[in-house]
Design a protein around this motif. Structure first.
Motif, PDB file in Angstrom:
ATOM      1  N   ARG A  53      44.589  48.147  37.662  1.00 39.06           N
ATOM      2  CA  ARG A  53      43.785  49.029  38.178  1.00 39.06           C
ATOM      3  C   ARG A  53      42.462  49.257  37.206  1.00 39.06           C
ATOM      4  NH1 ARG A  53      44.863  54.490  40.924  1.00 39.06           N
ATOM      5  NH2 ARG A  53      44.432  55.306  38.868  1.00 39.06           N
ATOM      6  N   ARG A  54      41.169  48.989  37.299  1.00 37.37           N
ATOM      7  CA  ARG A  54      40.124  49.306  36.618  1.00 37.37           C
ATOM      8  C   ARG A  54      39.063  50.006  37.025  1.00 37.37           C
ATOM      9  NH1 ARG A  54      40.856  43.677  34.856  1.00 37.37           N
ATOM     10  NH2 ARG A  54      42.226  43.526  33.136  1.00 37.37           N
ATOM     11  N   THR A  55      38.717  51.341  36.449  1.00 41.07           N
ATOM     12  CA  THR A  55      37.886  52.176  36.925  1.00 41.07           C
ATOM     13  C   THR A  55      36.594  51.988  35.940  1.00 41.07           C
ATOM     14  OG1 THR A  55      39.579  53.702  37.949  1.00 41.07           O
ATOM     15  CG2 THR A  55      37.295  54.411  37.612  1.00 41.07           C
ATOM     16  N   TYR A  56      35.287  51.804  36.475  1.00 40.85           N
ATOM     17  CA  TYR A  56      34.273  51.446  35.860  1.00 40.85           C
ATOM     18  C   TYR A  56      33.258  52.718  35.852  1.00 40.85           C
ATOM     19  CZ  TYR A  56      35.608  46.413  35.828  1.00 40.85           C
ATOM     20  OH  TYR A  56      36.228  45.415  35.583  1.00 40.85           O
TER      21      TYR A  56
ATOM     22  N   VAL B 206      31.441  57.009  38.925  1.00 35.79           N
ATOM     23  CA  VAL B 206      32.343  55.786  39.346  1.00 35.79           C
ATOM     24  C   VAL B 206      31.624  54.768  39.958  1.00 35.79           C
ATOM     25  CG1 VAL B 206      34.332  54.676  40.277  1.00 35.79           C
ATOM     26  CG2 VAL B 206      34.313  57.062  39.052  1.00 35.79           C
ATOM     27  N   VAL B 207      31.122  53.697  39.478  1.00 33.12           N
ATOM     28  CA  VAL B 207      30.435  52.604  39.992  1.00 33.12           C
ATOM     29  C   VAL B 207      31.387  51.696  40.771  1.00 33.12           C
ATOM     30  CG1 VAL B 207      29.049  50.532  39.581  1.00 33.12           C
ATOM     31  CG2 VAL B 207      28.884  52.637  38.194  1.00 33.12           C
ATOM     32  N   GLN B 208      32.617  51.294  40.395  1.00 30.24           N
ATOM     33  CA  GLN B 208      33.358  50.425  41.158  1.00 30.24           C
ATOM     34  C   GLN B 208      34.732  50.654  40.667  1.00 30.24           C
ATOM     35  OE1 GLN B 208      32.133  46.400  40.266  1.00 30.24           O
ATOM     36  NE2 GLN B 208      33.683  46.086  39.164  1.00 30.24           N
ATOM     37  N   VAL B 209      35.701  50.334  41.432  1.00 34.06           N
ATOM     38  CA  VAL B 209      37.131  50.239  41.195  1.00 34.06           C
ATOM     39  C   VAL B 209      37.735  48.836  41.391  1.00 34.06           C
ATOM     40  CG1 VAL B 209      39.502  51.083  41.486  1.00 34.06           C
ATOM     41  CG2 VAL B 209      37.590  52.926  41.355  1.00 34.06           C
ATOM     42  N   THR B 210      38.205  48.244  40.536  1.00 31.94           N
ATOM     43  CA  THR B 210      38.732  46.935  40.901  1.00 31.94           C
ATOM     44  C   THR B 210      40.454  47.015  40.637  1.00 31.94           C
ATOM     45  OG1 THR B 210      38.544  45.933  38.619  1.00 31.94           O
ATOM     46  CG2 THR B 210      36.885  45.542  39.994  1.00 31.94           C
ATOM     47  N   ILE B 211      41.132  46.383  41.734  1.00 28.89           N
ATOM     48  CA  ILE B 211      42.676  45.946  41.606  1.00 28.89           C
ATOM     49  C   ILE B 211      42.921  44.624  41.715  1.00 28.89           C
ATOM     50  CG2 ILE B 211      44.766  46.725  42.597  1.00 28.89           C
ATOM     51  CD1 ILE B 211      43.510  49.220  43.697  1.00 28.89           C
ATOM     52  N   ASN B 212      43.490  44.058  40.432  1.00 29.43           N
ATOM     53  CA  ASN B 212      43.946  42.759  40.662  1.00 29.43           C
ATOM     54  C   ASN B 212      45.473  42.765  40.467  1.00 29.43           C
ATOM     55  OD1 ASN B 212      41.400  41.717  40.444  1.00 29.43           O
ATOM     56  ND2 ASN B 212      41.221  42.091  38.221  1.00 29.43           N
ATOM     57  N   THR B 213      46.070  42.057  41.376  1.00 24.83           N
ATOM     58  CA  THR B 213      47.465  41.906  41.542  1.00 24.83           C
ATOM     59  C   THR B 213      47.981  40.536  40.994  1.00 24.83           C
ATOM     60  OG1 THR B 213      47.644  43.297  43.308  1.00 24.83           O
ATOM     61  CG2 THR B 213      49.617  42.187  42.914  1.00 24.83           C
ATOM     62  N   HIS B 214      48.694  40.570  39.916  1.00 24.61           N
ATOM     63  CA  HIS B 214      48.968  39.153  39.260  1.00 24.61           C
ATOM     64  C   HIS B 214      50.694  38.922  39.363  1.00 24.61           C
ATOM     65  CE1 HIS B 214      45.089  38.952  36.771  1.00 24.61           C
ATOM     66  NE2 HIS B 214      45.403  40.261  36.909  1.00 24.61           N
ATOM     67  N   PRO B 215      51.025  37.497  39.610  1.00 27.58           N
ATOM     68  CA  PRO B 215      52.280  37.388  39.685  1.00 27.58           C
ATOM     69  C   PRO B 215      52.825  37.870  38.319  1.00 27.58           C
ATOM     70  CG  PRO B 215      51.434  35.608  40.815  1.00 27.58           C
ATOM     71  CD  PRO B 215      50.168  36.466  40.128  1.00 27.58           C
ATOM     72  N   ALA B 216      53.876  38.288  38.022  1.00 25.46           N
ATOM     73  CA  ALA B 216      54.166  38.839  36.378  1.00 25.46           C
ATOM     74  C   ALA B 216      54.387  37.558  35.363  1.00 25.46           C
ATOM     75  CB  ALA B 216      55.678  39.429  36.553  1.00 25.46           C
TER      76      ALA B 216
END
Length: 256
Positions: free
Chosen positions: A222-225, A232-242
């Motif tokens: 999770r990244r908060t810009y 807070v302009v945007q929040v991104t959530i990237n889910t990666h296989p480990a």
């Protein structure tokens, strides 16, 4: 989470013009974050910068003022404009991490958008995003693919401040990172990205789309810009296989 496209987002006919001083400030800031001008270095003079960017000295002074507000540089009598240690860094330890690295990842991948809609956050999404309860955000969900194609490398969720929701009409035709587009359209300057990495399990549609078994270990990034005003302009959530994610970080001791 299932989202349906919405046509209720009002979009401007054209993006507002970006001030020239902001363009210059952003160019210099990118160089600072990339380490082109190291901490303690003196930037070129106002005259040299004006010549380089083909702008007036007044424009350069406004650009440097913006960088001073962001605490990236300081003007010292008789010494010019000096590069500072980035804010929110402990006095002895500096984390060397460029926002440009996030741009590189986004530019090397392709975002396949599945849904775009305005959404009021419920308790579950508040916990996942770190945002406020009952707030309305533009939500964009999809998957990122490598430049070679094939299976997606991660599942992606964007939560974009409703003040900038008009970007939604451009996104289906946009490639690369989204926050630079917000900066260009609205004259913003993202100066801080908070990152949180958590363990989770891939399940349901996400597991199938990522071509892994349901219940496979995954990592949620999770990244908060934020702007210099801490908006807070945007929040991104990237889910990666480990098995497909590796995070590297370098820390360097900096003399006080």
């Amino acid at each position: 989470m299932s989202l349906k496209p919405s046509e209720d987002v009002e979009m401007p006919t054209s993006p507002p013009p970006r001030p020239l001083y902001m363009q210059v400030a952003t160019a210099i800031k990118d160089e600072l974050l990339a380490g082109i001008h190291p901490v303690g270095a003196v930037l070129p003079s106002e005259g040299e910068l004006a010549k380089r960017f083909s702008v007036s000295r007044h424009t350069v002074r406004e650009s440097l003022r913006r960088l001073r507000e962001e605490r990236l540089v300081a003007s010292k009598q008789g010494a010019g404009t000096v590069v500072l240690v980035p804010p929110s860094v402990a006095p002895e330890i500096q984390q060397v991490m460029s926002i440009g690295g996030l741009l590189a990842f986004a530019n090397d991948t392709r975002l396949g958008i599945q849904h775009i809609s305005m959404l009021t956050l419920d308790d579950e999404l508040v916990a996942r995003t770190g945002l406020g309860v009952a707030e309305e955000w533009l939500v964009v969900t999809g998957f990122r693919y490598s430049s070679e194609g094939g299976s997606p490398c991660c599942c992606t969720e964007y939560y974009i401040n409703r003040n900038y929701a008009s970007v939604g009409r451009i996104l289906p035709r946009h490639q690369g990172a989204i926050f630079p587009l917000l900066e260009d359209m609205f004259g913003l300057s993202v100066v801080e990205v908070e990152q949180q990495i958590s363990a989770c399990l891939a399940s349901g549609e996400m597991a199938a789309k990522l071509c892994v078994d349901a219940g496979t270990a995954a990592l949620e990034v999770r990244r908060t810009y934020k702007t210099v005003e801490s908006e807070v302009v945007q929040v991104t959530i990237n889910t990666h296989p480990a098995s497909r994610f590796q995070h590297a970080m370098t820390m360097r001791r900096v003399k006080a």
